[in-house]
Design a protein around this motif. Structure first.
Motif, PDB file in Angstrom:
ATOM      1  N   GLN A 101       0.628  -1.322  -0.097  1.00 28.75           N
ATOM      2  CA  GLN A 101       0.069   0.036   0.330  1.00 28.75           C
ATOM      3  C   GLN A 101       1.147   1.826  -0.213  1.00 28.75           C
ATOM      4  OE1 GLN A 101      -4.135   0.085  -0.458  1.00 28.75           O
ATOM      5  NE2 GLN A 101      -2.821   2.141  -0.504  1.00 28.75           N
ATOM      6  N   ASN A 102       2.573   1.395   0.572  1.00 31.22           N
ATOM      7  CA  ASN A 102       2.930   2.338   0.940  1.00 31.22           C
ATOM      8  C   ASN A 102       3.714   2.633  -0.812  1.00 31.22           C
ATOM      9  OD1 ASN A 102       4.949   0.466   1.162  1.00 31.22           O
ATOM     10  ND2 ASN A 102       6.342   1.481   1.977  1.00 31.22           N
ATOM     11  N   LEU A 103       3.868   1.525  -1.455  1.00 28.56           N
ATOM     12  CA  LEU A 103       4.818   1.859  -2.720  1.00 28.56           C
ATOM     13  C   LEU A 103       3.911   2.658  -4.140  1.00 28.56           C
ATOM     14  CD1 LEU A 103       6.390   1.884  -4.495  1.00 28.56           C
ATOM     15  CD2 LEU A 103       6.290  -0.514  -4.859  1.00 28.56           C
ATOM     16  N   SER A 104       1.876   1.964  -3.847  1.00 25.65           N
ATOM     17  CA  SER A 104       1.525   2.384  -4.872  1.00 25.65           C
ATOM     18  C   SER A 104       0.614   3.589  -4.045  1.00 25.65           C
ATOM     19  CB  SER A 104      -0.344   1.416  -3.923  1.00 25.65           C
ATOM     20  OG  SER A 104      -1.224   1.557  -5.210  1.00 25.65           O
ATOM     21  N   SER A 105       0.769   3.856  -3.204  1.00 26.00           N
ATOM     22  CA  SER A 105       0.565   5.473  -2.283  1.00 26.00           C
ATOM     23  C   SER A 105       1.338   6.206  -3.192  1.00 26.00           C
ATOM     24  CB  SER A 105      -0.104   5.610  -0.715  1.00 26.00           C
ATOM     25  OG  SER A 105      -0.864   4.572  -0.532  1.00 26.00           O
ATOM     26  N   ALA A 106       2.609   6.106  -2.559  1.00 23.60           N
ATOM     27  CA  ALA A 106       3.193   7.053  -3.631  1.00 23.60           C
ATOM     28  C   ALA A 106       3.642   7.182  -4.805  1.00 23.60           C
ATOM     29  CB  ALA A 106       5.113   5.979  -3.518  1.00 23.60           C
ATOM     30  N   LEU A 107       3.393   6.267  -5.912  1.00 22.62           N
ATOM     31  CA  LEU A 107       3.029   5.989  -7.390  1.00 22.62           C
ATOM     32  C   LEU A 107       1.998   7.179  -7.636  1.00 22.62           C
ATOM     33  CD1 LEU A 107       4.580   2.484  -8.328  1.00 22.62           C
ATOM     34  CD2 LEU A 107       5.293   4.942  -8.173  1.00 22.62           C
ATOM     35  N   ARG A 108       0.563   6.550  -6.667  1.00 25.89           N
ATOM     36  CA  ARG A 108      -0.510   7.974  -7.076  1.00 25.89           C
ATOM     37  C   ARG A 108      -0.357   9.191  -6.883  1.00 25.89           C
ATOM     38  NH1 ARG A 108      -2.898   6.995 -10.231  1.00 25.89           N
ATOM     39  NH2 ARG A 108      -5.222   8.032  -9.250  1.00 25.89           N
ATOM     40  N   GLY A 109       1.141   9.491  -5.339  1.00 24.27           N
ATOM     41  CA  GLY A 109       1.268  10.838  -5.402  1.00 24.27           C
ATOM     42  C   GLY A 109       1.869  11.437  -6.506  1.00 24.27           C
ATOM     43  N   VAL A 110       2.764  10.471  -7.436  1.00 21.61           N
ATOM     44  CA  VAL A 110       3.236  10.901  -8.824  1.00 21.61           C
ATOM     45  C   VAL A 110       1.983  11.490  -9.704  1.00 21.61           C
ATOM     46  CG1 VAL A 110       4.239  10.315 -11.135  1.00 21.61           C
ATOM     47  CG2 VAL A 110       4.967   9.362  -8.701  1.00 21.61           C
ATOM     48  N   SER A 111       0.962  11.112  -9.882  1.00 19.40           N
ATOM     49  CA  SER A 111       0.157  11.265 -10.636  1.00 19.40           C
ATOM     50  C   SER A 111      -0.157  12.417 -10.200  1.00 19.40           C
ATOM     51  CB  SER A 111      -1.099   9.859 -11.264  1.00 19.40           C
ATOM     52  OG  SER A 111      -2.347  10.865 -11.614  1.00 19.40           O
ATOM     53  N   ASP A 112      -0.628  12.503  -8.740  1.00 26.83           N
ATOM     54  CA  ASP A 112      -0.989  14.205  -8.351  1.00 26.83           C
ATOM     55  C   ASP A 112       0.385  14.999  -8.615  1.00 26.83           C
ATOM     56  OD1 ASP A 112      -2.998  12.648  -7.506  1.00 26.83           O
ATOM     57  OD2 ASP A 112      -2.282  12.457  -5.042  1.00 26.83           O
ATOM     58  N   GLN A 113       1.573  14.573  -8.272  1.00 26.25           N
ATOM     59  CA  GLN A 113       2.060  16.196  -8.684  1.00 26.25           C
ATOM     60  C   GLN A 113       2.430  15.940 -11.105  1.00 26.25           C
ATOM     61  OE1 GLN A 113       4.070  18.627  -7.978  1.00 26.25           O
ATOM     62  NE2 GLN A 113       4.750  17.406  -6.529  1.00 26.25           N
ATOM     63  N   CYS A 114       1.947  15.654 -11.565  1.00 19.07           N
ATOM     64  CA  CYS A 114       1.735  15.540 -12.788  1.00 19.07           C
ATOM     65  C   CYS A 114       1.192  16.948 -12.666  1.00 19.07           C
ATOM     66  CB  CYS A 114       1.562  14.564 -13.447  1.00 19.07           C
ATOM     67  SG  CYS A 114       3.557  13.663 -13.648  1.00 19.07           S
ATOM     68  N   TYR A 115      -0.714  15.932 -12.428  1.00 24.60           N
ATOM     69  CA  TYR A 115      -1.757  17.119 -12.652  1.00 24.60           C
ATOM     70  C   TYR A 115      -1.784  17.796 -12.049  1.00 24.60           C
ATOM     71  CZ  TYR A 115      -3.711  13.217 -15.962  1.00 24.60           C
ATOM     72  OH  TYR A 115      -3.910  12.198 -16.849  1.00 24.60           O
ATOM     73  N   HIS A 116      -1.318  18.177 -10.867  1.00 23.55           N
ATOM     74  CA  HIS A 116      -1.585  18.875  -9.643  1.00 23.55           C
ATOM     75  C   HIS A 116      -0.599  19.861  -9.265  1.00 23.55           C
ATOM     76  CE1 HIS A 116      -6.120  18.187 -10.376  1.00 23.55           C
ATOM     77  NE2 HIS A 116      -5.749  17.085 -10.134  1.00 23.55           N
ATOM     78  N   GLY A 117       0.922  19.357  -9.206  1.00 21.68           N
ATOM     79  CA  GLY A 117       1.411  20.050  -8.302  1.00 21.68           C
ATOM     80  C   GLY A 117       2.599  20.646  -9.702  1.00 21.68           C
ATOM     81  N   ARG A 118       3.863  20.768  -9.857  1.00 24.33           N
ATOM     82  CA  ARG A 118       4.821  20.855 -10.335  1.00 24.33           C
ATOM     83  C   ARG A 118       4.839  20.848 -12.008  1.00 24.33           C
ATOM     84  NH1 ARG A 118       5.579  26.196  -8.834  1.00 24.33           N
ATOM     85  NH2 ARG A 118       6.681  26.093  -7.014  1.00 24.33           N
ATOM     86  N   GLY A 119       4.197  19.295 -11.599  1.00 26.65           N
ATOM     87  CA  GLY A 119       3.734  18.894 -13.364  1.00 26.65           C
ATOM     88  C   GLY A 119       4.404  18.372 -13.469  1.00 26.65           C
ATOM     89  N   PHE A 120       5.319  17.004 -13.691  1.00 27.88           N
ATOM     90  CA  PHE A 120       6.714  15.769 -13.482  1.00 27.88           C
ATOM     91  C   PHE A 120       7.615  15.060 -12.169  1.00 27.88           C
ATOM     92  CE2 PHE A 120       9.549  19.597 -13.032  1.00 27.88           C
ATOM     93  CZ  PHE A 120      10.902  18.581 -13.199  1.00 27.88           C
ATOM     94  N   THR A 121       7.497  14.159 -12.816  1.00 27.09           N
ATOM     95  CA  THR A 121       8.333  13.424 -10.846  1.00 27.09           C
ATOM     96  C   THR A 121       9.919  12.378 -11.715  1.00 27.09           C
ATOM     97  OG1 THR A 121       6.560  13.697  -9.185  1.00 27.09           O
ATOM     98  CG2 THR A 121       8.113  12.240  -9.390  1.00 27.09           C
ATOM     99  N   VAL A 122      10.575  12.228 -11.132  1.00 29.82           N
ATOM    100  CA  VAL A 122      11.608  11.185 -11.856  1.00 29.82           C
ATOM    101  C   VAL A 122      11.089  10.515 -10.769  1.00 29.82           C
ATOM    102  CG1 VAL A 122      13.959  10.793 -12.617  1.00 29.82           C
ATOM    103  CG2 VAL A 122      13.363  13.631 -13.346  1.00 29.82           C
ATOM    104  N   VAL A 123      11.175   8.969 -11.111  1.00 26.92           N
ATOM    105  CA  VAL A 123      11.229   7.596 -10.217  1.00 26.92           C
ATOM    106  C   VAL A 123      12.414   7.258 -10.590  1.00 26.92           C
ATOM    107  CG1 VAL A 123      10.348   5.463  -9.782  1.00 26.92           C
ATOM    108  CG2 VAL A 123       8.674   7.436 -10.199  1.00 26.92           C
ATOM    109  N   HIS A 124      13.650   7.227  -9.255  1.00 30.77           N
ATOM    110  CA  HIS A 124      15.200   6.633  -9.578  1.00 30.77           C
ATOM    111  C   HIS A 124      14.804   5.280  -8.874  1.00 30.77           C
ATOM    112  CE1 HIS A 124      17.164  10.058 -10.446  1.00 30.77           C
ATOM    113  NE2 HIS A 124      17.309  11.236  -9.295  1.00 30.77           N
TER     114      HIS A 124
END
Length: 401
Positions: A101-124
């Motif tokens: 759940q914690n990893l899935s939630s973190a990846l859902r946060g990537v969607s939030d960042q793309c649509y409503h935050g700064r617009g991009f995320t890099v997964v390392h």
């Protein structure tokens, strides 16, 4: 017809002359009559998606998701289970690529960042050298299904959902190399969009030198032009005739704006110099409406403002970048590769998160239906996944620079 020389990647002297005029606020002829349509453009875009280079340098850590060893183990386990079931990749989901759940939630946060935050995320954190081509694609598809589960169609025949971005020109004859689109060479890419919702790029390998990807805010571009040169926004929101560089009987030129504005004021960009300027052996058909001075001035203004505010993506081999293609443009520096054969190798998806999708302006709706809509007579979807790169695949792709 425009008297100013036009090229895909504008020479510095040409761009400098244009920008000198731009910064001095000298008049740029619109060639579209009066500017009464300004009323339909918002005065500004108030959003975290509007950022300058200085803003982003302070916030870059918010746009990086570092996978832990535990996260990577969970991803590998999910990928292996998916592979063992021999499930069709088009059916991958959060149910059959289950994560803690914690990893899935973190990846859902990537969607939030793309649509409503700064617009991009890099997964390392991934190491693609550890995996087979098939397992790399499963890992990539599994991660993206937790971010934005809907796949777009990338090719001109509307079948393929996975694109290999490589320096195909480097492996081709001079005649064939001249016909490659900018993205499939080792040269620089001007700022552009891919004309999708969320652009995802997985770096299977990177160049020996160069090949840096840069991102810049289209919303910041809008705000700066709205204050200083609103007629450039007017030009971008007018209809442009875009060359397909393909057989017109099957793939005719497209007429649409570069900047889309809905009745409610929603704004998005679908922008590239390539269909207007051509590239190497792909030159604009002289039978099309000539590119005018206002359009050249607008394209040069875009390149200048985007470059001024750009930041390099903090990514390396094994990283996955997610970019809101509607509000963020990207570019690339030229690069060199070592040894023989393909080296720099990216896997590209066009994604969409139905839970967060934006209202699409009417002028962009046809493009969105083409990418994300059905592709069978029955109204369903049939998808082709190109697991491995094969020479010539690049000739099928729709947008590449």
């Amino acid at each position: 017809m425009a008297a100013t020389p036009l090229s895909y990647y504008p020479p510095e002297d040409q761009l400098a002359a244009r920008i000198k005029s731009f910064e001095s606020k000298a008049s740029i002829t619109t060639e579209h009559g009066d500017l009464k349509d300004f009323a339909r453009l918002p005065l500004s875009l108030e959003s975290p998606l509007a950022w300058s280079r200085q803003d982003m340098e302070k916030d870059m850590d918010k746009c990086i998701l570092n996978l832990s060893d535990t996260d990577i183990t969970a991803l590998e386990h999910a990928a292996k289970e998916f592979e063992d079931r021999s499930t069709n990749l088009s059916n991958i989901s959060t149910e059959n690529f289950a994560l803690p759940q914690n990893l899935s939630s973190a990846l859902r946060g990537v969607s939030d960042q793309c649509y409503h935050g700064r617009g991009f995320t890099v997964v390392h954190g991934l190491d693609p050298a550890k995996y087979s081509p098939e397992l790399n694609v499963i890992l990539y598809a599994g991660i993206t299904t937790h971010v934005a589960p809907q796949h777009g169609l990338l090719d001109k025949h509307r079948k393929k959902v996975l694109c290999h971005v490589v320096n195909a020109a480097g492996e081709a004859s001079p005649t064939e190399a001249a016909q490659k689109s900018p993205g499939f060479t080792d040269g620089p890419l001007a700022f552009h969009t891919d004309n999708c919702e969320i652009l995802a790029l997985y770096a299977l390998d990177v160049a020996t030198t160069g090949g840096q990807t840069f991102v810049s805010s289209s919303y910041q571009l809008f705000n700066e032009l709205a204050k200083t040169r609103p007629e450039v926004l007017h030009t971008l929101s007018d209809y442009w005739v875009l060359d397909s560089f393909k057989d017109y009987s099957q793939f005719p030129p497209v007429t649409r704006p570069m900047l889309h504005v809905s009745d409610s004021g929603n704004v998005m960009f679908t922008y590239s110099r390539f269909p207007m300027a051509g590239f190497n052996g792909k030159q604009r058909n002289p039978s099309l409406t000539p590119v005018n001075e206002a359009q050249i001035a607008a394209m040069d203004a875009v390149q200048y403002v985007m470059a001024k505010n750009a930041v390099p993506l903090p990514w390396r081999k094994g990283d996955i970048a997610f970019i809101n293609d509607m509000a963020i443009m990207h570019a690339r520096s030229s690069f060199t590769e070592s040894g023989q054969g393909i080296q720099r190798h990216l896997l590209k998806f066009y994604l969409r998160d139905p839970a967060k999708k934006w209202p699409i302006p009417e002028s962009a709706q046809k493009q969105w239906n083409k990418i994300y809509g059905p592709n069978t007579p029955e109204g369903g979807r049939e998808e082709v996944w190109c697991i491995k790169y094969e020479a010539g695949q690049e000739n099928d792709w729709e947008s590449n620079g």
